[in-house]
Design a protein around this motif. Sequence first.
Motif, PDB file in Angstrom:
ATOM      1  N   THR A  21       0.790  -1.114  -0.005  1.00  0.00           N
ATOM      2  CA  THR A  21      -0.100  -0.184  -0.109  1.00  0.00           C
ATOM      3  C   THR A  21       0.664   1.304  -0.006  1.00  0.00           C
ATOM      4  OG1 THR A  21      -1.939  -0.986   1.245  1.00  0.00           O
ATOM      5  CG2 THR A  21      -1.779   1.258   1.503  1.00  0.00           C
ATOM      6  N   HIS A  22       1.853   1.266   0.683  1.00  0.00           N
ATOM      7  CA  HIS A  22       2.898   2.311   0.749  1.00  0.00           C
ATOM      8  C   HIS A  22       3.433   2.626  -0.742  1.00  0.00           C
ATOM      9  CE1 HIS A  22       5.863   4.889   2.534  1.00  0.00           C
ATOM     10  NE2 HIS A  22       6.802   4.438   1.537  1.00  0.00           N
ATOM     11  N   GLY A  23       3.655   1.406  -1.435  1.00  0.00           N
ATOM     12  CA  GLY A  23       4.201   1.570  -2.883  1.00  0.00           C
ATOM     13  C   GLY A  23       5.749   1.266  -3.170  1.00  0.00           C
ATOM     14  N   VAL A  24       6.037   0.562  -2.211  1.00  0.00           N
ATOM     15  CA  VAL A  24       7.691   0.112  -2.379  1.00  0.00           C
ATOM     16  C   VAL A  24       7.897  -0.362  -3.706  1.00  0.00           C
ATOM     17  CG1 VAL A  24       9.467  -1.421  -1.851  1.00  0.00           C
ATOM     18  CG2 VAL A  24       8.143  -0.182   0.115  1.00  0.00           C
ATOM     19  N   GLY A  25       8.675   0.230  -4.852  1.00  0.00           N
ATOM     20  CA  GLY A  25       8.845  -0.377  -5.918  1.00  0.00           C
ATOM     21  C   GLY A  25       8.466   0.649  -6.973  1.00  0.00           C
ATOM     22  N   VAL A  26       7.535   1.688  -6.781  1.00  0.00           N
ATOM     23  CA  VAL A  26       7.121   2.571  -7.727  1.00  0.00           C
ATOM     24  C   VAL A  26       8.162   3.608  -7.993  1.00  0.00           C
ATOM     25  CG1 VAL A  26       4.708   2.239  -7.313  1.00  0.00           C
ATOM     26  CG2 VAL A  26       5.882   4.117  -6.126  1.00  0.00           C
ATOM     27  N   THR A  27       8.030   4.051  -9.167  1.00  0.00           N
ATOM     28  CA  THR A  27       9.097   5.304  -9.548  1.00  0.00           C
ATOM     29  C   THR A  27       8.488   6.605  -9.120  1.00  0.00           C
ATOM     30  OG1 THR A  27       7.683   5.551 -11.739  1.00  0.00           O
ATOM     31  CG2 THR A  27       9.716   3.936 -11.567  1.00  0.00           C
ATOM     32  N   ARG A  28       7.459   6.503  -8.811  1.00  0.00           N
ATOM     33  CA  ARG A  28       6.893   7.965  -8.089  1.00  0.00           C
ATOM     34  C   ARG A  28       5.634   7.739  -7.406  1.00  0.00           C
ATOM     35  NH1 ARG A  28       5.886   7.576 -13.350  1.00  0.00           N
ATOM     36  NH2 ARG A  28       3.883   8.247 -14.369  1.00  0.00           N
ATOM     37  N   PRO A  29       5.310   8.663  -6.420  1.00  0.00           N
ATOM     38  CA  PRO A  29       4.185   8.286  -5.575  1.00  0.00           C
ATOM     39  C   PRO A  29       2.855   8.106  -6.222  1.00  0.00           C
ATOM     40  CG  PRO A  29       5.388  10.225  -4.435  1.00  0.00           C
ATOM     41  CD  PRO A  29       6.072   9.614  -5.980  1.00  0.00           C
ATOM     42  N   GLY A  30       2.676   8.841  -7.477  1.00  0.00           N
ATOM     43  CA  GLY A  30       1.491   8.736  -7.946  1.00  0.00           C
ATOM     44  C   GLY A  30       1.098   7.212  -8.547  1.00  0.00           C
ATOM     45  N   MET A  31       2.118   6.424  -8.750  1.00  0.00           N
ATOM     46  CA  MET A  31       2.017   5.138  -9.299  1.00  0.00           C
ATOM     47  C   MET A  31       1.466   4.052  -8.241  1.00  0.00           C
ATOM     48  SD  MET A  31       1.980   5.807 -12.425  1.00  0.00           S
ATOM     49  CE  MET A  31       1.866   4.059 -13.009  1.00  0.00           C
ATOM     50  N   THR A  32       1.538   4.175  -6.873  1.00  0.00           N
ATOM     51  CA  THR A  32       0.970   3.263  -6.019  1.00  0.00           C
ATOM     52  C   THR A  32      -0.614   3.029  -6.281  1.00  0.00           C
ATOM     53  OG1 THR A  32      -0.082   5.002  -4.410  1.00  0.00           O
ATOM     54  CG2 THR A  32       2.267   4.342  -4.157  1.00  0.00           C
ATOM     55  N   TYR A  33      -0.783   1.942  -6.019  1.00  0.00           N
ATOM     56  CA  TYR A  33      -2.510   1.497  -6.148  1.00  0.00           C
ATOM     57  C   TYR A  33      -3.370   2.113  -5.923  1.00  0.00           C
ATOM     58  CZ  TYR A  33      -3.364  -1.337  -2.010  1.00  0.00           C
ATOM     59  OH  TYR A  33      -3.740  -1.812  -0.684  1.00  0.00           O
ATOM     60  N   PRO A  34      -3.330   2.872  -4.331  1.00  0.00           N
ATOM     61  CA  PRO A  34      -4.162   3.583  -3.889  1.00  0.00           C
ATOM     62  C   PRO A  34      -4.342   4.937  -4.599  1.00  0.00           C
ATOM     63  CG  PRO A  34      -3.138   2.634  -2.178  1.00  0.00           C
ATOM     64  CD  PRO A  34      -2.435   2.398  -3.219  1.00  0.00           C
ATOM     65  N   SER A  35      -3.146   5.497  -4.938  1.00  0.00           N
ATOM     66  CA  SER A  35      -3.121   6.781  -6.016  1.00  0.00           C
ATOM     67  C   SER A  35      -3.793   6.466  -7.288  1.00  0.00           C
ATOM     68  CB  SER A  35      -1.734   7.219  -5.963  1.00  0.00           C
ATOM     69  OG  SER A  35      -1.236   7.443  -4.976  1.00  0.00           O
ATOM     70  N   GLN A  36      -3.596   5.428  -8.003  1.00  0.00           N
ATOM     71  CA  GLN A  36      -4.237   5.127  -9.245  1.00  0.00           C
ATOM     72  C   GLN A  36      -5.759   4.974  -9.124  1.00  0.00           C
ATOM     73  OE1 GLN A  36      -2.152   2.849 -12.442  1.00  0.00           O
ATOM     74  NE2 GLN A  36      -0.427   2.222 -10.929  1.00  0.00           N
ATOM     75  N   PHE A  37      -6.033   4.172  -7.988  1.00  0.00           N
ATOM     76  CA  PHE A  37      -7.489   4.030  -7.595  1.00  0.00           C
ATOM     77  C   PHE A  37      -8.173   5.295  -7.584  1.00  0.00           C
ATOM     78  CE2 PHE A  37     -11.081   3.254  -4.927  1.00  0.00           C
ATOM     79  CZ  PHE A  37     -11.865   2.437  -5.357  1.00  0.00           C
ATOM     80  N   GLY A  38      -7.556   6.211  -6.739  1.00  0.00           N
ATOM     81  CA  GLY A  38      -8.046   7.767  -6.669  1.00  0.00           C
ATOM     82  C   GLY A  38      -8.334   8.239  -7.955  1.00  0.00           C
ATOM     83  N   ARG A  39      -7.508   8.328  -8.662  1.00  0.00           N
ATOM     84  CA  ARG A  39      -7.461   9.114 -10.118  1.00  0.00           C
ATOM     85  C   ARG A  39      -8.346   8.364 -11.070  1.00  0.00           C
ATOM     86  NH1 ARG A  39      -1.822   8.826  -9.633  1.00  0.00           N
ATOM     87  NH2 ARG A  39      -1.765   7.343 -11.335  1.00  0.00           N
TER      88      ARG A  39
END
Length: 208
Positions: free
Chosen positions: A35-53
């Motif tokens: 959920t924190h998003g370890v492994g993404v290149t930027r914060p906006g690519m975490t699954y919660p962020s993508q879900f929100g957008r």
Amino acid sequence: AELDYCRIVTCEGSQIRPLENPFRHRIVFYGSSYTHGVGVTRPGMTYPSQFGRHTGLEVISLGMNGHCRMQSYISRALCDVKADAFVFDTFSNSNGNLIRERLFPFIEEMRSAHPGVPLIFQQSIFCLKAKYNSGTFRFKDSSMGAARELMREAVRKYPDVYFIVPSHEEPGVETTTDGSHPDNYGYTIWSRSIEAPILDILSLYGIR
């Protein structure tokens, strides 16, 4: 570096006023390093962020890395959070025994603090590393087995409690950065895999 002060220059007679919140609903995601998003290149690519957008819902992401084990001090903090729904990734850092010990007390505390609010639990993903590491396999097998067993009982026992199963994989495509944490594309798959189930649940509560 630290920010010592911030100065905003405006024209004489102008005003700075807060805008109204454009969102009607707030969804809180609480979970592990996934959920924190370890492994993404930027914060906006975490699954919660993508879900929100993708849904237009306000998302608050509370990723706790390896410390997401339904600890009592975490549940007490979540009890004070104002939200229209909660989505949990609470099984990824917990073995089967810990899940059996803590899940029902966690649910009961959350329901007491947030009556009538949907509590949506996600199954942990079966990471690629577990296919090649016997220790990781035993941990994930224990965790996922306990979650599956107890959530089957929980959704019958408690109103407003749900269980969904995310996915982060695509056949023939590497979607992790380290054999465990999804990459950007893996999190995109995860976000899309939970979107319809969560929206279906939220619609039961008038959340759209």
